[in-house]
Write a protein that holds these residues in place. Sequence first.
Motif, PDB file in Angstrom:
ATOM      1  N   ASN A  39     -12.830   4.115  -2.007  1.00 36.42           N
ATOM      2  CA  ASN A  39     -12.056   3.274  -0.926  1.00 36.42           C
ATOM      3  C   ASN A  39     -11.104   2.132  -1.516  1.00 36.42           C
ATOM      4  N   ARG A  88      -7.799   0.323  -2.720  1.00 39.34           N
ATOM      5  CA  ARG A  88      -6.576   0.553  -2.405  1.00 39.34           C
ATOM      6  C   ARG A  88      -5.619   1.082  -3.043  1.00 39.34           C
ATOM      7  N   GLN A  89      -4.740   1.987  -2.921  1.00 43.89           N
ATOM      8  CA  GLN A  89      -3.662   2.552  -3.458  1.00 43.89           C
ATOM      9  C   GLN A  89      -2.226   1.821  -3.274  1.00 43.89           C
ATOM     10  N   ASN A  95       0.718  -1.262   0.032  1.00 47.11           N
ATOM     11  CA  ASN A  95       0.099   0.042   0.036  1.00 47.11           C
ATOM     12  C   ASN A  95       0.870   1.172  -0.185  1.00 47.11           C
ATOM     13  N   GLN A  96       0.286   2.195  -0.590  1.00 46.78           N
ATOM     14  CA  GLN A  96       1.018   3.603  -0.551  1.00 46.78           C
ATOM     15  C   GLN A  96      -0.087   4.559  -0.785  1.00 46.78           C
ATOM     16  N   GLU A  97      -0.471   5.347   0.270  1.00 46.78           N
ATOM     17  CA  GLU A  97      -1.345   6.152   0.392  1.00 46.78           C
ATOM     18  C   GLU A  97      -1.351   7.249  -0.801  1.00 46.78           C
ATOM     19  N   ASN A  98      -2.465   7.836  -1.301  1.00 45.03           N
ATOM     20  CA  ASN A  98      -2.311   8.891  -2.413  1.00 45.03           C
ATOM     21  C   ASN A  98      -1.350   8.643  -3.502  1.00 45.03           C
ATOM     22  N   SER A  99      -0.871   7.294  -3.896  1.00 43.47           N
ATOM     23  CA  SER A  99       0.049   7.361  -4.896  1.00 43.47           C
ATOM     24  C   SER A  99      -0.672   7.398  -6.218  1.00 43.47           C
TER      25      SER A  99
END
Length: 409
Positions: free
Chosen positions: A36, A38-39, A13-17
């Motif tokens: 919602n 996943r990034q 996971n990487q938030e706001n990728s």
Amino acid sequence: MQITDGKHGDCENQENSGYYFVSVKDIDDGEINYSNARQITKFDFKDTNRRTKLENEDILITNSGTIGKFVFVNSPLSRKTTFQKSVAIIKPNKNKIIPKFLYYYLISEKRQLVEYAGGTTQKNLLLRDIRNFEVKIPDESRQKKIIMILNDIDQLISVNKKLNKNLEELMHVLFKKYFIDNNPFYVENDEKWNIIKLKDLIIRNRDKINDFDNWKDELLIDLSNMPRFSIAISNFDKGKKFTSNIYKLNKYDLLFGSIRPYFGKVGFSPINGVVTGTVHSFKPIDDIYYSLVLSLISSKTFINYTVSVSKGTKMPSVKWDDFINYEFAIPDDLSKIGEYNKILLPLIHKIEKNILEIQRLTKLRDILLPKLMSGEIDVSKINCDLELKYNYMKYLFNQIHTPMSKSVV
């Protein structure tokens, strides 16, 4: 045509990728719900995308767990989207079949595709079975006419959904104006407000039905029918889908999905029928509070609260006692709450009217679909001016206001 599925493994996971890793839970009502999803890291995306290579005009079908949710891909995010193994990607051979026709054809054959799915604890539709599925391809002229008829209906459905989305955004803007911007706990003023709990304003629906024969033919709402982050519930099942844990549902009851509250499944019932026990069902103690309570429980702040108090790891749920323990402030002056209710109720009834139109159009499409595919309706006798219809639909879309700026509520 090429058919594959998503990654048989996990990604980091990487938030706001901006790179999305979509699963069956993100496929909703003919669309990918990115809210919602996943990034993941760019590295993992590139690695997985070598397998999926999503493009517009590809067709998605959920093939694990919930079988037979379809998406015709048409999104600016398609090049940054890849999938978990619960979603199959179909790349039509455009020299043999028009992609949108194949999409409608597969929807018309959903029951047969579902029957192919095997497994006991979790159903799975194998890629081999999808590849071997026989498709009857009419001539190109007939394909185009069938697409035009069905696509016109789908676009009218989209118009009504867009209108509802804008009405909901307006509701949240007004909620912020009335109950956040003037709240003396946030801004200094001379108004008198009191801190109360949600339980002070609502009554739980606990009218349980014990006899299967008494609910099997009723319209039903459960978690799978409720859209994410939208109060407009327009899909229903029959009560026979469940054999226990069923409650009476009244029109305009307020609903909140208790399992995985981060999905934001909240709204009002446009029907009389039944509801599952996994959905908190309730009504305000007085009609004057209806718009306030509906606006509150659909706000981001409240949904975040339910997430924070939910219990469980794999399928967290918010218990009723925690749900009703939410604290918030309301003005002492009931006339302000009444004024808000008077403004909001016409918007809510307009949303209800649009839901009924969506239902009517969906029923029409579902009746026409098999008749068009089987040839029972001879489209060669239908005289359709494609350019005229296109311009008419374009005109309808132009009548819709652009979305309002996002509320901070």
